[in-house]
Design an enzyme around this catalytic site. Sequence first.
Site, short mmCIF file in Angstrom:
data_model
loop_
_atom_site.label_atom_id
_atom_site.label_comp_id
_atom_site.label_asym_id
_atom_site.label_seq_id
_atom_site.Cartn_x
_atom_site.Cartn_y
_atom_site.Cartn_z
N SER A 51 2.58 6.17 -3.70
CA SER A 51 0.48 6.07 -4.42
C SER A 51 0.62 6.11 -6.69
O SER A 51 1.42 5.35 -6.37
CB SER A 51 -0.47 6.63 -4.07
OG SER A 51 -1.31 6.70 -4.55
N ASP A 98 -3.56 -1.27 3.40
CA ASP A 98 -3.47 0.03 2.20
C ASP A 98 -4.69 -1.07 1.26
O ASP A 98 -4.81 -2.34 0.91
CB ASP A 98 -2.44 -0.17 1.45
CG ASP A 98 -2.47 1.25 0.31
OD1 ASP A 98 -3.16 1.44 -0.27
OD2 ASP A 98 -1.28 1.26 -0.85
N HIS A 141 -2.98 3.41 3.23
CA HIS A 141 -2.18 4.17 2.24
C HIS A 141 -0.90 4.77 2.19
O HIS A 141 -0.06 5.19 1.64
CB HIS A 141 -2.94 4.26 1.19
CG HIS A 141 -2.86 4.78 0.15
ND1 HIS A 141 -2.40 3.73 -0.63
CD2 HIS A 141 -2.60 5.67 -1.14
CE1 HIS A 141 -1.68 3.92 -1.96
NE2 HIS A 141 -2.11 5.48 -2.20
#
Length: 191
Positions: free
Chosen positions: A48, A134, A166
Amino acid sequence: VSGISQEWTDAISRHHGELDEQDHLSAINTLAEESWVDENRLGVTGASYGGFSVYHFMGTHNKRFKAMIAHCGIFDFQSMYTTTEEMFFEQWEKGGPIWEVPGNKELQRVYAQSPINFVKKWDTPLMVIHGGRDYRVPYAQGMAAFNAAQMMGIPSKLVYFPEENHWVLKPQNAIVWQREFFSWFDKYLKK
């Protein structure tokens, strides 16, 4: 969620690749002083925001790392701004859209830190991991980073999970993720 404080989170907002990278490098320098760390075989990984940090390091690390892995990271601020499901966050973090950059010094500084702007300096093996579902950091971010590495002739690998988001949640995919992760670092850090 930051492990430091809201004050620190606010301080690095709109300064990505600047203050936070200084902190990362300071921590790495401190660890490299330990007798059990071989500073000639360092790798870096992140997911991330950490994935963004990996892409940014790809263009700024000055041969400090031997291999990198980015999981669901932001590669291109411009395209990210209009494709994420988390628009409020991009508005806060960037301070405005790319079309307001001309004439806005703060936005020019923010968008200048987009990892895509540093690709000409890339020279480190890179593995990109991304999920097809995602919507926080759309998979096109990972695909673009992988394609850039390929076009630069950099050893690179894309590990794509079409049904993951994600996070990697399916047990079998988690096993594949772990296998690919350790295999990549074994290949480049155990030489």
